[in-house]
Design an enzyme around this catalytic site. Structure first.
Site, mmCIF file in Angstrom:
data_model
loop_
_atom_site.group_PDB
_atom_site.id
_atom_site.type_symbol
_atom_site.label_atom_id
_atom_site.label_comp_id
_atom_site.label_asym_id
_atom_site.label_seq_id
_atom_site.Cartn_x
_atom_site.Cartn_y
_atom_site.Cartn_z
ATOM 1 N N ASN A 1 5.752 -4.004 -6.337
ATOM 2 C CA ASN A 1 6.458 -3.359 -7.170
ATOM 3 C C ASN A 1 8.320 -4.314 -6.910
ATOM 4 O O ASN A 1 9.373 -4.641 -7.983
ATOM 5 C CB ASN A 1 7.025 -2.112 -7.612
ATOM 6 C CG ASN A 1 8.159 -1.113 -5.839
ATOM 7 O OD1 ASN A 1 7.648 -1.877 -4.829
ATOM 8 N ND2 ASN A 1 8.233 -0.553 -5.771
ATOM 9 N N LYS B 1 1.245 -9.811 4.904
ATOM 10 C CA LYS B 1 0.487 -9.572 3.685
ATOM 11 C C LYS B 1 0.305 -8.830 2.259
ATOM 12 O O LYS B 1 0.422 -7.689 2.002
ATOM 13 C CB LYS B 1 -0.783 -8.671 4.097
ATOM 14 C CG LYS B 1 -2.065 -8.979 3.673
ATOM 15 C CD LYS B 1 -2.645 -7.823 2.268
ATOM 16 C CE LYS B 1 -2.403 -6.975 2.063
ATOM 17 N NZ LYS B 1 -2.660 -6.574 0.364
ATOM 18 N N PRO B 2 0.800 -9.441 1.257
ATOM 19 C CA PRO B 2 2.078 -9.085 0.331
ATOM 20 C C PRO B 2 0.768 -8.621 -0.941
ATOM 21 O O PRO B 2 -0.575 -8.909 -0.508
ATOM 22 C CB PRO B 2 2.218 -10.453 -1.040
ATOM 23 C CG PRO B 2 1.439 -11.611 0.130
ATOM 24 C CD PRO B 2 0.974 -11.726 1.089
ATOM 25 N N ALA B 3 1.698 -7.886 -1.531
ATOM 26 C CA ALA B 3 0.292 -6.949 -2.666
ATOM 27 C C ALA B 3 -0.227 -8.116 -3.354
ATOM 28 O O ALA B 3 -0.002 -9.079 -3.898
ATOM 29 C CB ALA B 3 0.856 -6.016 -3.863
ATOM 30 N N GLY C 1 4.299 1.558 1.503
ATOM 31 C CA GLY C 1 2.973 1.010 0.077
ATOM 32 C C GLY C 1 3.117 3.011 -0.134
ATOM 33 O O GLY C 1 4.055 3.994 -0.224
ATOM 34 N N SER C 2 1.959 3.554 -0.168
ATOM 35 C CA SER C 2 1.895 4.827 -0.304
ATOM 36 C C SER C 2 1.385 5.724 0.914
ATOM 37 O O SER C 2 1.100 5.634 1.743
ATOM 38 C CB SER C 2 0.365 5.310 -1.227
ATOM 39 O OG SER C 2 -0.506 4.764 -0.289
ATOM 40 N N GLU D 1 7.228 2.611 5.308
ATOM 41 C CA GLU D 1 8.416 2.966 3.965
ATOM 42 C C GLU D 1 7.247 3.552 3.017
ATOM 43 O O GLU D 1 6.802 2.188 2.097
ATOM 44 C CB GLU D 1 9.418 1.950 3.817
ATOM 45 C CG GLU D 1 10.436 1.862 2.834
ATOM 46 C CD GLU D 1 10.576 1.631 1.697
ATOM 47 O OE1 GLU D 1 10.133 2.676 0.658
ATOM 48 O OE2 GLU D 1 10.239 0.153 0.878
ATOM 49 N N GLU E 1 4.505 12.386 -6.241
ATOM 50 C CA GLU E 1 4.465 11.362 -6.646
ATOM 51 C C GLU E 1 3.832 10.880 -7.836
ATOM 52 O O GLU E 1 2.412 11.170 -7.886
ATOM 53 C CB GLU E 1 4.549 10.506 -5.538
ATOM 54 C CG GLU E 1 5.403 9.309 -6.266
ATOM 55 C CD GLU E 1 5.825 7.762 -5.259
ATOM 56 O OE1 GLU E 1 4.280 7.904 -4.321
ATOM 57 O OE2 GLU E 1 6.904 6.827 -5.337
HETATM 58 C C1 UN1 Z 1 11.200 0.387 -3.467
HETATM 59 O O1 UN1 Z 1 10.817 1.021 -4.010
HETATM 60 O O2 UN1 Z 1 10.245 0.183 -2.868
HETATM 61 O O3 UN1 Z 1 17.146 1.290 -3.644
HETATM 62 C C2 UN1 Z 1 12.581 -0.199 -2.814
HETATM 63 C C3 UN1 Z 1 16.149 0.765 -3.997
HETATM 64 C C4 UN1 Z 1 15.571 -0.983 -4.311
HETATM 65 C C5 UN1 Z 1 15.127 -0.982 -3.287
HETATM 66 C C6 UN1 Z 1 13.395 0.130 -3.833
HETATM 67 N N1 UN1 Z 1 17.063 -1.444 -3.705
HETATM 68 O O4 UN1 Z 1 16.063 0.955 -5.829
#
Ligand code: UN1
EC number: 1.2.1.3
Length: 512
Positions: free
Chosen positions: A150, A173-175, A229-230, A251, A391
């Protein structure tokens, strides 16, 4: 003609065992890239390559590494429009937002290029004479970075830039559904002069990545995992790294609350709710989950919010729109499931729900061939509803009410996430009371739940993360380990805690 891309390990293209097609979610028939997916062994091999390359990279003086970061920033700036166009094409993010996302990489480089000339350690007084104490920040080694799509370039840069600056090597390793954007960013990083093997990119599916990570952790070639990610996958990664006595920077998701006090400027609150609920089609981890509005302004707020949502522009992300499509079919499928959480006691105040089609347009937009969905506002949400507690990544926002600020704070904390939060009020007392009580890592006052700046600590608590923080100086503790050094030049063995001078006080002394 679509691109063909594969993993790059040690500067060389790596073997693929499968192919994935990354498509344009605004026109799903369009293939943006054919992506060669690697297996677990390739992932583990990339970590070994990174481990070898890291030794030399760590010897490059930090100010010189800082210059490489400066070059990355310049290269990204010079390629900003191209990269932003690719992000829009691949994940359907409105172009203005994509440009902002690319800007965030440059901001991150701007911050860390100077860190190359700091990376401060300390000199610390010893308890004994003729002895000096110091602290040093050492690189951790190899960071495996696994990111969502995203924010296919900005969020990865929060890991990559400080990790590299601190003298680590990275396996990224990106999506897969954002692979072309990631690959383009990888090329810009490499063009800045990173030696082969210092940054490696591996495309793989979830299972192979997890298997590869397990192998690499077992072989001792990964010292840190960065994961965005999730919450579900985050938990597994946290368990895996913990078992190997390594730590992860996690995160994860969010159920970000927005509290609206009776003294709030309602139009400002509506604007904030619209952007944080439906900008990026509600697909930020910082997107608004539930509006918790005071019962005295509920009706007025809901009426204005619903109108703003109905009148918002959704459509071609290359145009000036509030939101484009969902990221990928996988996200559309999951979002459709969230819509089934709407119950009979709820009231949808925004109009139609589900996919935007000719039969169910949003304004004059019929959705074309894309994964476009109606923005949904659900009023009457209760604290026991799934819609309130979990979520719902995508364009859906719940609304509930409260009587006292303490009750609002309790509601805001109830789902157990803790990434971002917001309060609209004109009374500073309310703002500070909210800040103290809210469990989120980030608090906005009179601002939306999203849009954090790149040099503040970013991260969550509870189901949103393990307390680790990205961005700014705080992330340095993720990518370095403190080393304490003592140097005794007294010429004799001075024993800590034992050979320490004592000054005897008269503790019985009292003022006359
Ligand atoms: C995310 O969706 O993983 O504060 C990060 C924000 C962006 C970063 C979002 N600067 O919404």
């Amino acid at each position: 003609m679509s691109r063909q891309i594969v993993s790059v390990v040690g500067g060389k293209e790596a073997a693929a065992v499968d192919t994935y097609e990354s498509t344009n979610p605004a026109r799903t028939g369009e293939v943006v890239a054919r992506v060669g997916l690697a297996d677990a062994d390739t992932f583990a091999a990339a970590c070994r390559t990174a481990k070898d390359a890291q030794r030399e990279w760590a010897k490059v003086p930090a100010p010189v590494r800082g210059r490489v970061i400066a070059s990355i920033g310049r290269l990204v700036e010079a390629n900003a429009e191209r990269l932003a166009r690719l992000v829009t094409e691949e994940i359907g993010k409105p172009y203005a937002e994509s440009l902002g996302e690319v800007r965030e990489i440059v901001d991150t480089c701007d911050f860390f290029l100077g860190e190359g000339r700091r990376l401060y350690g300390q000199t610390v007084p010893s308890e004994m004479p003729d002895k000096n104490l110091f602290t040093f920040r050492n690189p951790i080694g190899v960071a495996a970075v696994i990111t969502a799509g995203n924010f296919p370039v900005a969020v990865p840069s929060w890991y990559l830039v400080p990790a590299l600056l601190c003298g680590n090597a990275v396996v990224w390793k990106p999506a897969e559904y954002a692979a072309a954007s990631a690959h383009a960013m990888f090329q810009l990083f490499v063009a800045a002069g990173l030696p082969d093997g210092v940054l490696n990119i591996v495309f793989a599916d979830g299972a192979e990545t997890f298997g590869g990570l397990e192998l690499a952790l077992g072989e001792g070639s990964v010292q840190k995992v960065g994961f965005t990610g999730s919450s579900e996958v985050g938990r597994k990664i946290g368990e895996l790294t913990g078992r190997h006595l390594q730590s992860a920077c996690l995160e994860l998701g969010g159920k970000n609350p927005m509290v609206i006090m009776p003294d709030a400027e309602l139009d400002l609150a509506v604007e904030g709710a619209l952007f944080s609920g439906f900008g990026t089609a509600g697909q930020r981890c910082t997107s608004l989950g539930t509006v918790i509005v005071h019962e005295s302004v509920h009706d007025e707020f809901v009426e204005r919010f619903a109108r703003a949502v109905r009148e918002s522009r959704i459509g071609d992300p290359a145009q000036d729109v509030l939101a484009g499509p969902l990221l990928d079919q996988k996200f559309a499928d999951r979002y459709e499931e969230y819509l089934t959480w709407i119950e009979p006691h709820h009231k949808v105040v925004s109009g139609n729900i589900g996919k935007i089609t000719e039969d169910s347009p949003h304004g004059d937009f019929d959705g074309g061939q894309g994964l476009f969905y109606h923005p949904v506002v659900v009023d009457g949400v209760k604290a026991t509803d799934r819609l309130f507690l979990e979520e719902t990544f995508g364009p859906i926002v719940g609304v509930t009410t409260f009587r006292t600020l303490d009750e609002a704070i309790e509601l805001a904390n109830l789902p157990g996430y803790g990434l971002s939060s917001s309060i609209y009020t004109t009374d500073p007392k309310h703002a500070f009371h909210f800040r103290e009580g809210i469990s989120a890592g980030m608090v906005s006052v009179n601002n939306s739940t999203s849009g954090a700046e790149a040099h503040l600590p970013f991260g969550g608590n509870g189901k949103s993360g393990n307390g680790s923080r990205q961005s700014g100086m705080w992330v340095l503790d993720q990518f370095t380990r403190w080393q304490a050094m003592n140097w005794d030049h007294s010429g004799r063995l001075q024993k800590a805690q034992m050979d320490v001078a004592e000054i005897t006080p008269d503790l019985a002394f009292r003022l006359p």
